[in-house]
Motif scaffolding. Structure first.
Motif, short mmCIF file in Angstrom:
data_model
loop_
_atom_site.label_atom_id
_atom_site.label_comp_id
_atom_site.label_asym_id
_atom_site.label_seq_id
_atom_site.Cartn_x
_atom_site.Cartn_y
_atom_site.Cartn_z
N PRO A 31 103.57 -47.36 37.63
CA PRO A 31 103.37 -48.13 36.40
C PRO A 31 101.92 -48.02 35.93
CG PRO A 31 104.12 -49.53 38.24
CD PRO A 31 103.70 -48.22 38.82
N SER A 32 101.68 -48.41 34.70
CA SER A 32 100.32 -48.31 34.15
C SER A 32 99.42 -49.42 34.70
CB SER A 32 100.35 -48.41 32.63
OG SER A 32 99.03 -48.54 32.15
N GLU A 33 98.22 -49.03 35.06
CA GLU A 33 97.23 -49.99 35.55
C GLU A 33 96.72 -50.90 34.44
OE1 GLU A 33 96.89 -46.85 35.02
OE2 GLU A 33 94.89 -46.30 34.30
N ARG A 38 99.30 -33.34 28.52
CA ARG A 38 98.81 -31.97 28.80
C ARG A 38 98.37 -31.87 30.26
NH1 ARG A 38 96.60 -32.13 23.54
NH2 ARG A 38 97.85 -30.77 22.22
N ILE A 39 97.69 -32.92 30.74
CA ILE A 39 97.22 -32.93 32.14
C ILE A 39 98.42 -32.88 33.08
CG2 ILE A 39 96.03 -34.34 33.89
CD1 ILE A 39 94.25 -35.44 31.60
N VAL A 40 99.44 -33.65 32.73
CA VAL A 40 100.65 -33.71 33.57
C VAL A 40 101.33 -32.34 33.59
CG1 VAL A 40 102.97 -34.74 33.73
CG2 VAL A 40 101.00 -36.18 33.19
N ILE A 90 108.02 -40.90 38.20
CA ILE A 90 108.11 -41.52 36.87
C ILE A 90 106.79 -42.24 36.61
CG2 ILE A 90 109.27 -43.29 35.48
CD1 ILE A 90 111.84 -42.62 37.08
N MET A 91 106.06 -41.77 35.61
CA MET A 91 104.78 -42.41 35.25
C MET A 91 104.92 -43.09 33.91
SD MET A 91 101.96 -39.57 36.35
CE MET A 91 100.60 -40.37 35.55
N GLY A 92 104.50 -44.35 33.84
CA GLY A 92 104.71 -45.11 32.60
C GLY A 92 103.42 -45.53 31.92
N PRO A 93 103.52 -45.88 30.64
CA PRO A 93 102.37 -46.41 29.90
C PRO A 93 102.38 -47.94 29.95
CG PRO A 93 104.13 -45.97 28.38
CD PRO A 93 104.71 -45.75 29.76
N TRP A 94 101.42 -48.55 29.25
CA TRP A 94 101.29 -50.00 29.33
C TRP A 94 102.02 -50.74 28.22
CZ3 TRP A 94 99.32 -51.18 24.68
CH2 TRP A 94 98.50 -50.24 24.06
N ASN A 95 102.47 -50.04 27.16
CA ASN A 95 102.89 -50.79 25.97
C ASN A 95 104.27 -51.44 26.10
OD1 ASN A 95 104.02 -48.22 25.80
ND2 ASN A 95 104.03 -48.23 23.57
N TYR A 96 105.19 -50.75 26.79
CA TYR A 96 106.48 -51.36 27.14
C TYR A 96 106.63 -51.13 28.65
CZ TYR A 96 107.41 -52.00 22.24
OH TYR A 96 107.32 -52.42 20.94
N GLU A 99 107.37 -37.72 27.31
CA GLU A 99 107.67 -38.65 26.21
C GLU A 99 106.32 -39.08 25.66
OE1 GLU A 99 110.66 -39.70 25.10
OE2 GLU A 99 111.87 -38.58 26.54
N LEU A 100 105.89 -38.44 24.59
CA LEU A 100 104.51 -38.61 24.14
C LEU A 100 104.45 -39.41 22.83
CD1 LEU A 100 103.35 -34.98 24.97
CD2 LEU A 100 103.36 -36.98 26.45
N GLY A 101 103.26 -39.46 22.27
CA GLY A 101 103.06 -40.28 21.07
C GLY A 101 102.79 -39.44 19.84
N GLY A 102 101.93 -39.97 18.99
CA GLY A 102 101.59 -39.27 17.75
C GLY A 102 101.79 -40.18 16.57
N LYS A 103 101.71 -39.58 15.40
CA LYS A 103 101.79 -40.39 14.17
C LYS A 103 103.19 -40.26 13.56
CE LYS A 103 97.91 -40.66 11.61
NZ LYS A 103 97.31 -41.92 12.05
P1 NAD Z 1 98.21 -42.80 28.88
O1 NAD Z 1 98.58 -41.38 28.68
O2 NAD Z 1 96.77 -43.16 28.82
O3 NAD Z 1 98.71 -43.33 30.32
C1 NAD Z 1 100.04 -43.16 30.80
C2 NAD Z 1 100.00 -43.01 32.32
O4 NAD Z 1 99.18 -41.90 32.66
C3 NAD Z 1 99.45 -44.22 33.06
O5 NAD Z 1 100.29 -44.49 34.17
C4 NAD Z 1 98.07 -43.76 33.51
O6 NAD Z 1 97.70 -44.30 34.76
C5 NAD Z 1 98.21 -42.26 33.63
N1 NAD Z 1 96.97 -41.56 33.30
C6 NAD Z 1 96.03 -41.92 32.39
N2 NAD Z 1 95.04 -41.01 32.35
C7 NAD Z 1 95.34 -40.07 33.27
C8 NAD Z 1 94.70 -38.87 33.72
N3 NAD Z 1 93.54 -38.48 33.22
N4 NAD Z 1 95.31 -38.15 34.68
C9 NAD Z 1 96.50 -38.53 35.20
N5 NAD Z 1 97.14 -39.65 34.82
C10 NAD Z 1 96.58 -40.41 33.88
O7 NAD Z 1 99.07 -43.60 27.83
P2 NAD Z 1 98.98 -45.14 27.50
O8 NAD Z 1 97.68 -45.43 26.85
O9 NAD Z 1 99.39 -45.94 28.69
O10 NAD Z 1 100.17 -45.27 26.43
C11 NAD Z 1 99.98 -45.06 25.08
C12 NAD Z 1 100.52 -43.71 24.66
O11 NAD Z 1 101.82 -43.53 25.13
C13 NAD Z 1 100.60 -43.58 23.15
O12 NAD Z 1 100.20 -42.29 22.76
C14 NAD Z 1 102.08 -43.76 22.86
O13 NAD Z 1 102.55 -43.18 21.67
C15 NAD Z 1 102.68 -43.12 24.06
N6 NAD Z 1 104.03 -43.64 24.30
C16 NAD Z 1 105.08 -42.80 24.14
C17 NAD Z 1 106.36 -43.29 24.32
C18 NAD Z 1 107.57 -42.43 24.16
O14 NAD Z 1 108.62 -42.87 24.59
N7 NAD Z 1 107.48 -41.25 23.59
C19 NAD Z 1 106.54 -44.63 24.67
C20 NAD Z 1 105.42 -45.43 24.82
C21 NAD Z 1 104.17 -44.93 24.65
#
Ligand code: NAD
Length: 486
Positions: A156-158, A211-213, A127-133, A227-231
């Motif tokens: 978790p996100s760095e 895409r990388i994942v 499970i890989m997470g972002p930083w916003n929540y 679970e990605l982002g967008g507009k």
């Molecule tokens: P991010 O994609 O930069 O990072 C997410 C995770 O991926 C982090 O744990 C990070 O360490 C890892 N990561 C970053 N670059 C990588 C790489 N090159 N190779 C492998 N792993 C890498 O996203 P973010 O900036 O943390 O979060 C913002 C984005 O997430 C926005 O686009 C937002 O819309 C989206 N988001 C989506 C949801 C959802 O539920 N759909 C929820 C929150 C955020």
């Protein structure tokens, strides 16, 4: 109760940890292979331990969220901690039922026989997470992974280091460290993890990293949830109460300082409705955050100076009708509204992910539908209209992860609604029972006695008599022989 290291409370910068990704995966996979995670009792115990972890450490989590995002404790409760507790309670209440095998009917040609679907754990999940929540988006998927009986590696996100540190310290204290582990670190650690073999990867983050994942997962044919982002667009017309609509929009846009995947990214409306809406937006911002939001403790900050600069650059060449101040050092961006934005400008081509709301003029709902359909499928679409025909048109003629009428962002609090994207906004969904099925394999189980051997009709050699029966009877009822039950 977990006591954080004192230096973490004071806010010293953290060093990036590197952990041996391969060792972490091997460790938890071992627990899965020994059957540690499969019993119902283990799953329940882990979910209850997770609940205790959150309840015992609410203030520590709130403080970490404040340090990472300037998030107010109340917002931390409503959008992160409380959200996870609700998901946990829902899962604990229903897990036994979700685990039950589900019987299905068998075609006549197979009778007597029984068929059922059995949900088994996938194995070891990443499970890989972002930083916003950073609390919600690590722990909510974890609930599904544990409920389904998986071993789990959490990353978790760095960019939310205080929260990452707290999760990495608390989880081994409360959860079974044989089967659940946290790997902290930056992109290099994430890449090391993605090079390992998993049975499921659950990724929340940007479309680019998604895409990388997906590419890394394809090496091992690992299923992914992205679970990605967008507009996420918002359509507003003048059939609604624009005072109330403005308050809803401001709330959805400005929570977490606009750094919300389901925030309304931009508004589509007519120039006339925009002129009426803008003063209501201004009033709602002042009502929520005061005349100077930079002084409000309720208004968050941008995660990094780099992201603040990115937002400043997006404002280049625009003349905001509300706000517009950016202080890079303070990681502050005003609640900002820009009217009559050119759809080809940079701010309309990338996800804003900040407190800036562009208003794009359209002639009517038909043009708005065309505008949305010509772009990537959004994670969410919001429609503020009391005209049933307009609502129906958006529902029928656009595609998005979710559509909500009259309120942004709130759909994800309904446990039984799927939460996920479509097309560029993601694949797969979770929350409630779907979190459980996402981390499970639905195994088909068919059971048929050997005697009497009712299948002899379909065995060769084929005789005229068998053909006649097939033509007249079986082909009409059995999909096995080309028939159709419908
Ligand atoms: P991010 O994609 O930069 O990072 C997410 C995770 O991926 C982090 O744990 C990070 O360490 C890892 N990561 C970053 N670059 C990588 C790489 N090159 N190779 C492998 N792993 C890498 O996203 P973010 O900036 O943390 O979060 C913002 C984005 O997430 C926005 O686009 C937002 O819309 C989206 N988001 C989506 C949801 C959802 O539920 N759909 C929820 C929150 C955020």
């Amino acid at each position: 109760m977990y006591e954080p290291e004192p230096n973490r409370i004071k806010g010293e910068p953290m060093s990036t940890k590197t952990t041996d990704a391969a060792a972490a995966v091997t460790h938890v996979r071992g627990a899965f292979e020994r059957g540690v995670t499969k019993p119902y009792a283990w799953r329940r115990e882990q979910l209850e331990a997770l609940r205790s972890m959150i309840l015992d450490n609410q203030e520590i989590l709130e403080r970490a969220l404040f340090r990472d995002l300037g998030k107010h404790a109340t917002e931390a409760q409503t959008t992160e901690i409380g959200f996870v507790l609700t998901e946990l309670d829902h899962t604990l209440r229903h897990l036994r039922r979700w685990l039950r095998p589900r019987r299905v009917a068998v075609p006549l040609v197979l009778a007597p026989a029984s068929a059922r679907t059995v949900y088994e754990p996938l194995g070891t999940a990443l499970i890989m997470g972002p930083w916003n929540y950073p609390v919600q988006l690590i722990l909510a998927p974890l609930i599904g992974a544990l409920a389904a009986g998986n071993a789990v590696v959490l990353k978790p996100s760095e960019l939310a280091p205080a929260t990452s540190e707290v999760l990495a310290s608390l989880i081994p204290v409360y959860l079974d460290e044989r089967a659940v582990t946290v790997v902290e670190g930056d992109v290099s650690v994430a890449s090391d993890l993605l090079a390992q073999r998993f049975d499921h990867i659950f990724f929340t983050g940007s479309t680019a990293v998604g895409r990388i994942v997906a590419k890394a997962a394809s090496e091992n044919l690992t299923p992914v949830t992205l679970e990605l982002g967008g507009k996420s667009p918002t359509f507003v017309d003048d059939t609604v109460d624009l005072v109330a609509a403005a308050r809803r929009l401001v709330w959805g846009k400005l929570m977490n300082a606009g750094q919300t995947c389901v925030a309304p990214d931009y508004v589509l409306t007519t120039p006339r409705t925009a002129d009426v809406l803008i003063p209501h937006l201004r009033r709602a911002i002042a009502e929520f955050y005061g005349e100077d939001p930079s002084l409000s403790v309720d208004y968050g900050r941008i995660i990094t100076t780099r992201h603040t600069e990115r937002l400043r650059d997006l404002l280049d060449g625009h003349d905001p009708v509300i706000g517009g101040r950016v202080d890079v050092d303070e990681q502050y961006v005003d609640p900002t509204v820009i009217n009559g934005v050119d759809p080809d400008s940079a701010i309309m081509t990338e996800e804003i992910f900040g407190p800036i709301l562009p208003i794009v003029h359209v002639a009517d709902a038909t043009e708005a539908v065309r505008f949305i359909s010509a772009r990537d499928k959004p994670l969410s679409l919001y429609v503020f209209s009391d005209d049933p025909a307009v609502r129906r048109r958006f529902l029928r003629d656009t595609s998005s992860g979710a559509i909500a009428f009259g309120v942004p962002a709130a759909h994800l609090t309904v446990p039984d609604l799927p939460f996920g994207g479509v097309g560029a906004s993601g694949m797969g969904a979770y929350h409630g029972e779907l979190s459980f099925t996402t981390f499970s394999h639905a195994k088909a189980v068919l059971s048929k006695g050997l005697i009497p051997d009712t299948l002899s009709l379909v065995y060769p050699p084929f005789t005229e008599g068998k053909s006649a029966i097939a033509r007249r009877v079986i082909a009409r009822t059995s999909p096995l022989l080309g028939g159709d039950d419908d």
